[in-house]
Design a protein around this motif. Structure first.
Motif: not given
Length: 124
Positions: A100-106
């Motif tokens: 999971v990367r920062p700021g990538l949402g759903h």
């Protein structure tokens, strides 16, 4: 719709489809772990519903932190429960690791299963 599940809220969801039988895979146990150098921490556990989906996001909002995660799907038990003789003899648990990367949402991580194979992808 609550703020925890609005379309803008970062969240992690999954669903399981039984491609061998052409239907959603209901009753699949799903576990989610957050991975770190010191080991792993279980952060969610659920079972898929009649539509092959979880009733709520596995993680949402601030709980979905950047980092490495692992989903584990109990597909062997699922195939045994639907009376598919021998189907659970090859696949027992299917692990899916992702970042999971920062700021990538759903993040939607579906799993397509058959007795002797599986496939996954980042869905929408």
């Amino acid at each position: 719709m609550s703020p925890e599940t609005s379309p803008e809220t970062p969240r992690l969801t999954t669903h399981v489809l039984d491609t061998a039988h052409g239907r959603p895979a209901a009753g699949v146990a799903v576990g989610l772990w957050r991975l770190a150098e010191g080991g792993r921490e279980e952060v969610a556990r659920t079972v898929t519903n009649a539509d092959g989906r979880c009733d709520a996001p596995l993680l949402a909002g601030a709980a979905l932190r950047p980092g490495s995660y692992e989903l584990i799907f109990a597909v062997g038990a699922y195939f045994a429960s639907v009376g598919d003789p021998g189907a659970g003899d090859f696949l027992d648990e299917v692990p899916v690791r992702f970042v999971v990367r920062p700021g990538l949402g759903h993040y939607h991580v579906p799993l397509l299963i058959a007795p002797y194979s599986y496939s996954t992808y980042r869905g929408s």
